[in-house]
Scaffold this motif. Structure first.
Motif, PDB file in Angstrom:
ATOM      1  N   LEU A  11       0.820  -1.203   0.000  1.00  0.00           N
ATOM      2  CA  LEU A  11       0.000   0.000   0.000  1.00  0.00           C
ATOM      3  C   LEU A  11       0.857   1.257   0.000  1.00  0.00           C
ATOM      4  CD1 LEU A  11      -2.929  -0.791   2.488  1.00  0.00           C
ATOM      5  CD2 LEU A  11      -2.616  -1.464   0.101  1.00  0.00           C
ATOM      6  N   ALA A  12       1.929   1.238   0.793  1.00  0.00           N
ATOM      7  CA  ALA A  12       2.805   2.409   0.844  1.00  0.00           C
ATOM      8  C   ALA A  12       3.466   2.647  -0.506  1.00  0.00           C
ATOM      9  CB  ALA A  12       3.856   2.227   1.935  1.00  0.00           C
ATOM     10  N   ARG A  13       3.929   1.576  -1.157  1.00  0.00           N
ATOM     11  CA  ARG A  13       4.571   1.703  -2.472  1.00  0.00           C
ATOM     12  C   ARG A  13       3.569   2.233  -3.503  1.00  0.00           C
ATOM     13  NH1 ARG A  13       8.886  -1.069  -4.866  1.00  0.00           N
ATOM     14  NH2 ARG A  13       9.694  -1.225  -2.735  1.00  0.00           N
ATOM     15  N   ALA A  14       2.321   1.903  -3.314  1.00  0.00           N
ATOM     16  CA  ALA A  14       1.287   2.372  -4.242  1.00  0.00           C
ATOM     17  C   ALA A  14       0.830   3.797  -3.934  1.00  0.00           C
ATOM     18  CB  ALA A  14       0.082   1.429  -4.191  1.00  0.00           C
ATOM     19  N   GLY A  15       1.376   4.384  -2.878  1.00  0.00           N
ATOM     20  CA  GLY A  15       1.022   5.742  -2.515  1.00  0.00           C
ATOM     21  C   GLY A  15      -0.263   5.864  -1.729  1.00  0.00           C
ATOM     22  N   LEU A  16      -0.789   4.743  -1.245  1.00  0.00           N
ATOM     23  CA  LEU A  16      -2.084   4.749  -0.566  1.00  0.00           C
ATOM     24  C   LEU A  16      -1.993   5.101   0.910  1.00  0.00           C
ATOM     25  CD1 LEU A  16      -3.584   1.531  -2.195  1.00  0.00           C
ATOM     26  CD2 LEU A  16      -3.982   3.905  -2.847  1.00  0.00           C
ATOM     27  N   LEU A  17      -0.764   5.163   1.440  1.00  0.00           N
ATOM     28  CA  LEU A  17      -0.595   5.485   2.860  1.00  0.00           C
ATOM     29  C   LEU A  17      -0.002   6.874   3.081  1.00  0.00           C
ATOM     30  CD1 LEU A  17       0.715   2.107   4.378  1.00  0.00           C
ATOM     31  CD2 LEU A  17      -1.635   2.935   4.164  1.00  0.00           C
ATOM     32  N   ASP A  18       0.224   7.616   2.023  1.00  0.00           N
ATOM     33  CA  ASP A  18       0.814   8.950   2.170  1.00  0.00           C
ATOM     34  C   ASP A  18      -0.063   9.824   3.071  1.00  0.00           C
ATOM     35  OD1 ASP A  18       2.759   8.127   0.461  1.00  0.00           O
ATOM     36  OD2 ASP A  18       2.040   9.246  -1.279  1.00  0.00           O
ATOM     37  N   GLY A  19       0.544  10.337   4.137  1.00  0.00           N
ATOM     38  CA  GLY A  19      -0.184  11.203   5.061  1.00  0.00           C
ATOM     39  C   GLY A  19      -1.157  10.485   5.965  1.00  0.00           C
ATOM     40  N   ARG A  20      -1.154   9.173   5.941  1.00  0.00           N
ATOM     41  CA  ARG A  20      -2.102   8.404   6.759  1.00  0.00           C
ATOM     42  C   ARG A  20      -1.401   7.731   7.939  1.00  0.00           C
ATOM     43  NH1 ARG A  20      -6.959   7.914   4.199  1.00  0.00           N
ATOM     44  NH2 ARG A  20      -7.008   8.015   1.912  1.00  0.00           N
ATOM     45  N   LEU A  72      11.411   3.774   5.299  1.00  0.00           N
ATOM     46  CA  LEU A  72      11.260   3.756   3.845  1.00  0.00           C
ATOM     47  C   LEU A  72      10.200   4.730   3.351  1.00  0.00           C
ATOM     48  CD1 LEU A  72      11.465  -0.089   3.183  1.00  0.00           C
ATOM     49  CD2 LEU A  72      13.136   1.626   2.466  1.00  0.00           C
ATOM     50  N   TYR A  73       9.167   4.946   4.178  1.00  0.00           N
ATOM     51  CA  TYR A  73       8.057   5.798   3.759  1.00  0.00           C
ATOM     52  C   TYR A  73       7.782   6.840   4.850  1.00  0.00           C
ATOM     53  CZ  TYR A  73       7.583   1.940   0.499  1.00  0.00           C
ATOM     54  OH  TYR A  73       7.836   0.991  -0.455  1.00  0.00           O
ATOM     55  N   PRO A  74       8.601   7.875   4.911  1.00  0.00           N
ATOM     56  CA  PRO A  74       8.472   8.875   5.988  1.00  0.00           C
ATOM     57  C   PRO A  74       7.134   9.611   5.982  1.00  0.00           C
ATOM     58  CG  PRO A  74      10.019   9.607   4.291  1.00  0.00           C
ATOM     59  CD  PRO A  74       9.733   8.167   4.024  1.00  0.00           C
ATOM     60  N   GLY A  75       6.400   9.546   4.890  1.00  0.00           N
ATOM     61  CA  GLY A  75       5.092  10.186   4.842  1.00  0.00           C
ATOM     62  C   GLY A  75       4.016   9.411   5.564  1.00  0.00           C
ATOM     63  N   VAL A  76       4.346   8.215   6.033  1.00  0.00           N
ATOM     64  CA  VAL A  76       3.387   7.371   6.747  1.00  0.00           C
ATOM     65  C   VAL A  76       3.570   7.566   8.250  1.00  0.00           C
ATOM     66  CG1 VAL A  76       2.561   5.021   7.136  1.00  0.00           C
ATOM     67  CG2 VAL A  76       3.482   5.671   4.897  1.00  0.00           C
ATOM     68  N   ASP A  87       2.188   0.009  17.948  1.00  0.00           N
ATOM     69  CA  ASP A  87       1.560  -0.844  18.960  1.00  0.00           C
ATOM     70  C   ASP A  87       0.135  -1.250  18.613  1.00  0.00           C
ATOM     71  OD1 ASP A  87       1.832  -2.238  21.436  1.00  0.00           O
ATOM     72  OD2 ASP A  87       0.519  -0.770  22.364  1.00  0.00           O
ATOM     73  N   ALA A  88      -0.387  -0.738  17.505  1.00  0.00           N
ATOM     74  CA  ALA A  88      -1.781  -1.010  17.175  1.00  0.00           C
ATOM     75  C   ALA A  88      -1.957  -2.389  16.547  1.00  0.00           C
ATOM     76  CB  ALA A  88      -2.296   0.054  16.205  1.00  0.00           C
ATOM     77  N   ILE A  89      -3.067  -3.055  16.840  1.00  0.00           N
ATOM     78  CA  ILE A  89      -3.417  -4.313  16.185  1.00  0.00           C
ATOM     79  C   ILE A  89      -3.936  -4.015  14.778  1.00  0.00           C
ATOM     80  CG2 ILE A  89      -4.913  -6.333  16.236  1.00  0.00           C
ATOM     81  CD1 ILE A  89      -2.695  -6.420  18.293  1.00  0.00           C
ATOM     82  N   TYR A  90      -4.742  -2.971  14.657  1.00  0.00           N
ATOM     83  CA  TYR A  90      -5.095  -2.486  13.329  1.00  0.00           C
ATOM     84  C   TYR A  90      -5.419  -0.997  13.423  1.00  0.00           C
ATOM     85  CZ  TYR A  90      -9.981  -3.281  14.777  1.00  0.00           C
ATOM     86  OH  TYR A  90     -11.168  -3.290  15.445  1.00  0.00           O
ATOM     87  N   VAL A  91      -5.267  -0.290  12.308  1.00  0.00           N
ATOM     88  CA  VAL A  91      -5.480   1.154  12.261  1.00  0.00           C
ATOM     89  C   VAL A  91      -6.375   1.483  11.073  1.00  0.00           C
ATOM     90  CG1 VAL A  91      -4.393   3.406  11.852  1.00  0.00           C
ATOM     91  CG2 VAL A  91      -3.252   1.725  13.327  1.00  0.00           C
ATOM     92  N   ARG A  92      -7.420   2.242  11.320  1.00  0.00           N
ATOM     93  CA  ARG A  92      -8.266   2.727  10.233  1.00  0.00           C
ATOM     94  C   ARG A  92      -8.019   4.213  10.045  1.00  0.00           C
ATOM     95  NH1 ARG A  92     -12.954   1.689   7.538  1.00  0.00           N
ATOM     96  NH2 ARG A  92     -13.478  -0.197   8.678  1.00  0.00           N
ATOM     97  N   ASP A  93      -7.708   4.592   8.827  1.00  0.00           N
ATOM     98  CA  ASP A  93      -7.563   6.000   8.485  1.00  0.00           C
ATOM     99  C   ASP A  93      -8.324   6.231   7.188  1.00  0.00           C
ATOM    100  OD1 ASP A  93      -6.757   8.582   7.688  1.00  0.00           O
ATOM    101  OD2 ASP A  93      -4.842   8.396   8.717  1.00  0.00           O
ATOM    102  N   GLY A  94      -9.530   6.748   7.317  1.00  0.00           N
ATOM    103  CA  GLY A  94     -10.370   6.902   6.137  1.00  0.00           C
ATOM    104  C   GLY A  94     -10.752   5.547   5.574  1.00  0.00           C
ATOM    105  N   PRO A  95     -10.613   5.366   4.266  1.00  0.00           N
ATOM    106  CA  PRO A  95     -11.000   4.099   3.651  1.00  0.00           C
ATOM    107  C   PRO A  95      -9.911   3.032   3.710  1.00  0.00           C
ATOM    108  CG  PRO A  95     -10.314   5.612   1.956  1.00  0.00           C
ATOM    109  CD  PRO A  95     -10.244   6.367   3.245  1.00  0.00           C
TER     110      PRO A  95
END
Length: 326
Positions: A110-119, A134-138, A143-151
């Motif tokens: 997802l990060a490589r696809a640009g889907l985590l930028d700013g999330r 590798l992806y400083p924009g993320v 510690d989270a089991i899962y994280v929801r950020d928007g979709p």
């Protein structure tokens, strides 16, 4: 089938088998979902354990009717080198999906696809630092089991795919259905604590200072001993100030915090493998009382000693086979 019923897993060779099997089992057990596996070329993929998985179609053949796109992970030595064709396919399908989900190191796709930028996002605890580097924009939440950020929903390592799939079933079909599936699979509907309960034993790397290595050896050899800063400094023939500085500089924690961590780890071992009462474990590991140990467990692991024992000790469990009503 309603609009929330179409789930597509985007796969390529090397995918972690459990990252696929766990969520697929959850969706299938919940009923009402159409689950499809799609690979880069439409051919079967070879998983990390050598088992081949047949797929339904190629990523390029998936139309615009995807509701949930799931991207599983890959072994640790491969998570930074994802297949470009997989990234391209995920990017295309994500544009039309209601939600996009990663399991474990699928977050790197997802990060490589640009889907985590700013999330905000998470991944397997061993890979969180690499994801952040590798992806400083993320904004990585280790510690989270899962994280929801928007979709976009990202989950932690391997079995966290089951956690996130149950959460999605709860959103789509209601908590009663999710609870029935969790009961059928004999798992937590929502497990307490975060990834730190799995990461704590590996969080301290080897120090460069010989003095600090000796200090750590003293604590590891007898977690229940007298390891106050003054006592340890005297045993090592150094000043308290110098020893305190070494702990902070090389381990980013105080002497007391390190001792507490080692005592918690010693207690974890006893709780996992033995039947000693919690107060006895507390005394054996240097906590003095069960309440002191309980507070330490909550600080370090985010769960109580009793909850930890219930979850991790070895026990034979037999359950009658049943299947929730679809």
């Amino acid at each position: 089938m309603d609009a929330t019923g179409d789930v597509v897993f985007a796969l390529s060779d090397g995918v972690l088998l459990l990252d696929v099997a766990g969520p697929v089992q959850v969706f299938d057990s919940a009923g009402g979902y159409r689950v499809r596996l799609a690979s880069v070329d439409g051919r079967a993929v070879r998983t990390d354990v050598g088992v081949s998985l047949g797929v339904d179609l190629a990523l390029s053949e998936v139309g615009g009717d995807v509701d949930t796109l799931v991207v599983p992970g890959y072994p640790r030595d491969e998570f930074a080198g994802v297949v470009p064709e997989l990234v391209d396919g995920v990017r295309r399908l994500a544009a039309g999906a209601r939600r996009v989900v990663s399991v474990c190191t699928g977050a790197f796709v997802l990060a490589r696809a640009g889907l985590l930028d700013g999330r905000r996002a998470t991944t397997h605890w061993q890979a969180c630092a690499a994801l952040a580097e590798l992806y400083p924009g993320v904004r990585v939440e280790p510690d989270a089991i899962y994280v929801r950020d928007g979709p976009v929903v990202t989950s932690a390592g391997v079995t966290a795919g089951i956690d996130v799939a149950l959460a999605l079933v709860g959103e789509d079909r209601g908590e009663d259905r999710a609870r029935a599936v969790a009961k059928y699979l004999v798992v937590f509907l929502q497990r307490p604590g975060g990834q730190s309960q799995f990461r704590a034993r590996h969080a301290v790397s080897g120090p460069r200072s010989a003095t600090l290595r000796r200090a750590l050896d003293l604590v590891a050899a007898d977690p229940s001993g007298d390891h106050r800063l003054a006592t340890m400094a005297g045993a090592l023939a150094v000043s308290e100030r110098h020893l305190s500085r070494l702990f902070r500089r090389e381990l980013a924690m105080t002497c007391g915090q390190f001792v507490e961590r080692l005592r918690v780890e010693a207690a974890q071992t006893l709780l996992e493998s033995g039947e000693e009462p919690v107060p006895a474990v507390a005394r054996a590991c240097g906590f003095g009382s069960a309440e002191t140990m309980r507070r330490a467990f909550l600080r370090v692991l985010g769960v109580s000693p009793s909850a930890y024992r219930h979850r991790f000790r070895l026990a034979d469990q037999r359950t009658a086979p049943w299947r929730p009503v679809s």
